[in-house]
Write an enzyme that holds these catalytic residues in place. Structure first.
Site, mmCIF file in Angstrom:
data_model
loop_
_atom_site.group_PDB
_atom_site.id
_atom_site.type_symbol
_atom_site.label_atom_id
_atom_site.label_comp_id
_atom_site.label_asym_id
_atom_site.label_seq_id
_atom_site.Cartn_x
_atom_site.Cartn_y
_atom_site.Cartn_z
ATOM 1 N N GLN A 137 0.829 -1.209 0.000
ATOM 2 C CA GLN A 137 0.000 0.000 0.000
ATOM 3 C C GLN A 137 0.869 1.267 0.000
ATOM 4 O OE1 GLN A 137 -3.640 -0.252 2.628
ATOM 5 N NE2 GLN A 137 -2.228 -1.506 3.798
ATOM 6 N N VAL A 138 1.826 1.320 0.910
ATOM 7 C CA VAL A 138 2.653 2.525 1.030
ATOM 8 C C VAL A 138 3.598 2.636 -0.172
ATOM 9 C CG1 VAL A 138 4.452 3.654 2.413
ATOM 10 C CG2 VAL A 138 2.450 2.651 3.532
ATOM 11 N N ASP A 167 14.717 -9.885 -1.721
ATOM 12 C CA ASP A 167 13.938 -10.660 -0.738
ATOM 13 C C ASP A 167 14.445 -10.355 0.670
ATOM 14 O OD1 ASP A 167 12.576 -12.443 0.786
ATOM 15 O OD2 ASP A 167 13.248 -14.241 -0.299
ATOM 16 N N LEU A 168 13.644 -9.648 1.439
ATOM 17 C CA LEU A 168 14.080 -9.230 2.777
ATOM 18 C C LEU A 168 14.111 -10.375 3.782
ATOM 19 C CD1 LEU A 168 12.620 -5.648 3.365
ATOM 20 C CD2 LEU A 168 14.433 -6.419 1.857
ATOM 21 N N TYR A 206 9.367 2.741 7.971
ATOM 22 C CA TYR A 206 8.057 2.855 8.625
ATOM 23 C C TYR A 206 7.942 1.854 9.764
ATOM 24 C CZ TYR A 206 7.347 5.445 4.388
ATOM 25 O OH TYR A 206 7.506 6.360 3.382
ATOM 26 N N THR A 259 5.310 1.184 13.582
ATOM 27 C CA THR A 259 3.906 0.928 13.881
ATOM 28 C C THR A 259 3.500 1.307 15.302
ATOM 29 O OG1 THR A 259 2.317 -0.894 14.136
ATOM 30 C CG2 THR A 259 4.617 -1.457 14.419
ATOM 31 N N TYR A 268 4.724 -9.372 15.711
ATOM 32 C CA TYR A 268 4.841 -8.290 14.723
ATOM 33 C C TYR A 268 5.406 -7.024 15.373
ATOM 34 C CZ TYR A 268 3.326 -4.403 11.720
ATOM 35 O OH TYR A 268 3.287 -3.251 10.975
ATOM 36 N N LYS A 312 9.042 -5.234 14.736
ATOM 37 C CA LYS A 312 9.152 -3.849 14.252
ATOM 38 C C LYS A 312 9.988 -3.011 15.228
ATOM 39 C CE LYS A 312 7.372 -2.256 11.082
ATOM 40 N NZ LYS A 312 7.836 -2.128 9.663
ATOM 41 N N TRP A 367 -3.002 1.760 11.292
ATOM 42 C CA TRP A 367 -4.271 1.441 10.636
ATOM 43 C C TRP A 367 -4.250 1.887 9.157
ATOM 44 C CZ3 TRP A 367 -9.004 2.485 14.343
ATOM 45 C CH2 TRP A 367 -8.730 1.947 15.600
HETATM 46 N N1 NAP Z 1 -0.768 -1.992 7.163
HETATM 47 C C1 NAP Z 1 -0.923 -1.371 8.326
HETATM 48 O O1 NAP Z 1 -2.040 -1.253 8.871
HETATM 49 C C2 NAP Z 1 0.265 -0.741 9.013
HETATM 50 C C3 NAP Z 1 0.095 -0.145 10.275
HETATM 51 C C4 NAP Z 1 1.190 0.434 10.904
HETATM 52 C C5 NAP Z 1 2.435 0.426 10.281
HETATM 53 N N2 NAP Z 1 2.577 -0.167 9.062
HETATM 54 C C6 NAP Z 1 3.920 -0.182 8.443
HETATM 55 O O2 NAP Z 1 3.848 0.549 7.227
HETATM 56 C C7 NAP Z 1 4.769 0.002 6.279
HETATM 57 C C8 NAP Z 1 4.070 -0.256 4.966
HETATM 58 O O3 NAP Z 1 3.032 -1.194 5.169
HETATM 59 P P1 NAP Z 1 1.949 -1.535 4.046
HETATM 60 O O4 NAP Z 1 0.609 -1.406 4.675
HETATM 61 O O5 NAP Z 1 2.255 -0.778 2.789
HETATM 62 O O6 NAP Z 1 2.274 -3.078 3.832
HETATM 63 P P2 NAP Z 1 1.644 -4.101 2.773
HETATM 64 O O7 NAP Z 1 0.605 -3.434 1.943
HETATM 65 O O8 NAP Z 1 1.305 -5.329 3.527
HETATM 66 O O9 NAP Z 1 2.884 -4.397 1.818
HETATM 67 C C9 NAP Z 1 3.975 -5.115 2.286
HETATM 68 C C10 NAP Z 1 5.146 -4.896 1.357
HETATM 69 O O10 NAP Z 1 6.244 -5.627 1.889
HETATM 70 C C11 NAP Z 1 6.816 -6.377 0.864
HETATM 71 N N3 NAP Z 1 7.368 -7.628 1.369
HETATM 72 C C12 NAP Z 1 6.778 -8.552 2.173
HETATM 73 N N4 NAP Z 1 7.616 -9.578 2.364
HETATM 74 C C13 NAP Z 1 8.743 -9.292 1.673
HETATM 75 C C14 NAP Z 1 9.973 -9.965 1.477
HETATM 76 N N5 NAP Z 1 10.246 -11.174 2.018
HETATM 77 N N6 NAP Z 1 10.931 -9.357 0.735
HETATM 78 C C15 NAP Z 1 10.684 -8.159 0.164
HETATM 79 N N7 NAP Z 1 9.548 -7.482 0.293
HETATM 80 C C16 NAP Z 1 8.579 -8.051 1.045
HETATM 81 C C17 NAP Z 1 5.719 -6.656 -0.151
HETATM 82 O O11 NAP Z 1 6.403 -6.895 -1.355
HETATM 83 P P3 NAP Z 1 5.737 -7.138 -2.805
HETATM 84 O O12 NAP Z 1 5.537 -5.782 -3.365
HETATM 85 O O13 NAP Z 1 6.744 -7.909 -3.564
HETATM 86 O O14 NAP Z 1 4.452 -7.879 -2.544
HETATM 87 C C18 NAP Z 1 4.906 -5.372 -0.081
HETATM 88 O O15 NAP Z 1 5.388 -4.410 -0.980
HETATM 89 C C19 NAP Z 1 5.371 -1.238 6.955
HETATM 90 O O16 NAP Z 1 6.594 -0.913 7.535
HETATM 91 C C20 NAP Z 1 4.376 -1.579 8.053
HETATM 92 O O17 NAP Z 1 4.970 -2.266 9.128
HETATM 93 C C21 NAP Z 1 1.517 -0.733 8.403
#
Ligand code: NAP
Length: 293
Positions: A15-16, A39-40, A102, A104, A128, A132, A153
């Site tokens: 999403q981000v 690959d992280l 980023y 959380t 999780y 983080k 969120w």
């Molecule tokens: N989602 C929430 O509600 C939330 C809340 C608080 C903080 N955050 C933080 O905000 C940031 C962005 O979150 P988001 O919501 O954008 O996450 P998201 O939509 O779940 O996307 C996760 C991303 O991580 C990548 N990823 C997952 N496993 C991976 C791996 N093994 N190697 C490389 N890339 C990998 C995915 O890659 P692909 O593009 O290849 O699929 C995707 O681009 C994160 O740091 C998260 O912790 C999120």
């Protein structure tokens, strides 16, 4: 005019990441690496990639975000959320460039009465949040320029998130029970990306604030129930069906990972240090929905 930046963004479909790809596209060259390219779960694979690309800035938008799944795969969650951010930070420090990362609200246990500030003591409730938090500490330990932006969120018009799930369920079901005792700020990925862009501009203009940990969420607060109500109201306004919503307690909706009851993050430090502020969560929701076809 500023010279174009070479920006490495990890994560492609997230999403981000998707929002960053829109908001940062005019700043220079974006090198966007999905998990197929980087690959992280293999942290050491990061070093040669960063050294080869030689970016001016790294934005780590990738993470293991499956909060419940993380409980049963802690090693993977820690590799992606803790070790890899540390490696990014070490490589950024070696290049003398900033890292934007980023984190959380889940680093906190939700027990505080008011909004959490950056210096409050974290106490994650699950794997999780722990992973983080370990990532935050690994980045700080690397000693380079970094921004750790704790958000909450997150939703957008892509991927899996509460907004899209609610839009579907509210139209499919007649009644829906939603948790009403967890309070926080739904934050549009577009808001996070716009603020990230503004922070990068400040740094590029030589007007950077202090590096470190900041809170970055939409303004205001609501519960998941309140968020669902706002989503439902927009369905009703567009003549679509909408389930009757019932508020429930978290205890009535058990999940593998416990969630903090109070996820409110005070974002005033980001405003004071960097002059960057966010819109109200409800205004941002309407702006997001206006982009939905
Ligand atoms: N989602 C929430 O509600 C939330 C809340 C608080 C903080 N955050 C933080 O905000 C940031 C962005 O979150 P988001 O919501 O954008 O996450 P998201 O939509 O779940 O996307 C996760 C991303 O991580 C990548 N990823 C997952 N496993 C991976 C791996 N093994 N190697 C490389 N890339 C990998 C995915 O890659 P692909 O593009 O290849 O699929 C995707 O681009 C994160 O740091 C998260 O912790 C999120």
């Amino acid at each position: 005019m500023n010279a174009p930046l070479r920006i490495l963004i990890s994560g492609q479909q997230g999403q981000v990441s998707q929002a960053l790809q829109q908001h940062l596209q005019n700043m220079g060259e974006l090198i966007v690496l999905g998990r197929d390219q980087l690959d992280l779960s293999q942290p050491e694979s990061i070093r040669p990639v960063v050294r080869d690309i030689k970016p001016d800035l790294i934005v780590n938008a990738a993470a293991h975000t499956a909060v419940d799944q993380a409980e049963s795969e802690p090693e993977l969650a820690f590799a992606i959320n803790a070790t890899s951010p540390g490696v990014f930070a070490e490589e950024a420090a070696a290049l003398g460039i900033p890292l934007v990362h980023y984190s959380t609200d889940y680093v906190f246990d939700g027990s505080k009465a008011g909004a959490w500030i950056e210096s409050d003591v974290p106490n994650p409730l699950g794997v999780y949040g722990s992973s983080k938090l370990a990532g935050e500490r690994a980045i700080a330990a690397a000693g380079g320029q970094h921004l750790i932006l704790r958000t909450s969120w997150v939703y957008s018009l892509t991927g899996r998130n509460f907004l899209l799930t609610m839009q579907r369920l509210l139209q499919e079901r007649e009644r829906l029970s939603i948790v009403a005792d967890q309070i926080g700020a739904p934050t549009w990925a577009g808001t996070i990306a716009a603020s990230t862009g503004a922070l990068i501009e400040r740094w590029r203009d030589g007007a950077a604030g202090a590096w470190g940990v900041y809170h970055l969420t939409a303004r205001g607060e609501t519960s998941w129930f309140g968020f669902a109500e706002a989503i439902g109201q927009q369905l009703i306004n567009s003549g679509k069906p909408c389930a009757v919503l019932e508020p429930i307690a978290s205890s009535a909706y058990p999940t593998p990972a416990a969630r903090p009851l109070n996820s409110r993050l005070d974002c005033s430090r980001l405003q004071c240090e960097w002059g960057v502020s966010q819109p109200d969560w409800h205004d941002a929701l309407l702006e997001c929905l206006a982009q939905q076809r």
